[in-house]
Design an enzyme around this catalytic site. Sequence first.
Site, PDB file in Angstrom:
ATOM      1  N   ASP A 225      -0.039   5.093   0.810  1.00  0.00           N
ATOM      2  CA  ASP A 225      -0.242   6.091   1.876  1.00  0.00           C
ATOM      3  C   ASP A 225      -0.378   5.420   3.239  1.00  0.00           C
ATOM      4  OD1 ASP A 225      -0.247   7.895  -0.236  1.00  0.00           O
ATOM      5  OD2 ASP A 225      -2.428   7.909  -0.387  1.00  0.00           O
TER       6      ASP A 225
ATOM      7  N   ASP B  21       0.869  -1.166   0.000  1.00  0.00           N
ATOM      8  CA  ASP B  21       0.000   0.000   0.000  1.00  0.00           C
ATOM      9  C   ASP B  21       0.915   1.228   0.000  1.00  0.00           C
ATOM     10  OD1 ASP B  21      -2.307   1.692   0.576  1.00  0.00           O
ATOM     11  OD2 ASP B  21      -1.460   1.820   2.598  1.00  0.00           O
TER      12      ASP B  21
HETATM   13 MG   LIG Z   1      -2.924   3.207   3.356  1.00  0.00          MG
END
Ligand SMILES: [Mg+2]
Length: 186
Positions: A10, A8
């Site tokens: 962010d 992932d």
């Molecule tokens: Mg995230």
Amino acid sequence: MNRAVFLDRDGTLIAEKNYLHRPEEVEIFPGAGAALHHLAAAGFKLIIVTNQSGIGRGYFTLADAENVNRHLCAEFVREGVHFEKIYIAPEAPDQPSRGRKPSPQFLFDARDELGLDLAQSYMIGDKPIDLECGWNAGVKKSILVRTGYGLESESALKGKEFTDTNTRPMIVNDLAGAANWILEQK
Ligand SMILES: [Mg+2]
């Protein structure tokens, strides 16, 4: 067959900022470069899978998101880290989407394109949807980091019972913790 670590963006690679869309807002977590370098040296392909609903909501454009990713890649290259591929799901949650997490679609795409063995691959993220994405794709383990929304996600998962050991998330402090744990597995 190749192995991969799906990441992932962010809250996992970089600090979570609400609808981040400017390159200058990118703040890579300390130790992230070294952690990814170790994984790549062990033969893992590194692939980013990111939901960017800010595009679908009209807050920023796909070009903005790609700009941010270009900057992020340039920063990681300075640490010798190369991402094989970056998948972006631009839709808002209420819009039909082919790849928005928790959909495993981008992991399947990467498997087909790069010849990956998903059962020997990993997913790392800070939200339950990241873990679910990994489970839906049949990765070896989904790993939750406590950065970003990780602490909230950890409490949200507390009440859940994981009877299947494959869907019991591994929970670590950060990306470095995740990399260390992966490298300890057979
Ligand atoms: Mg995230």
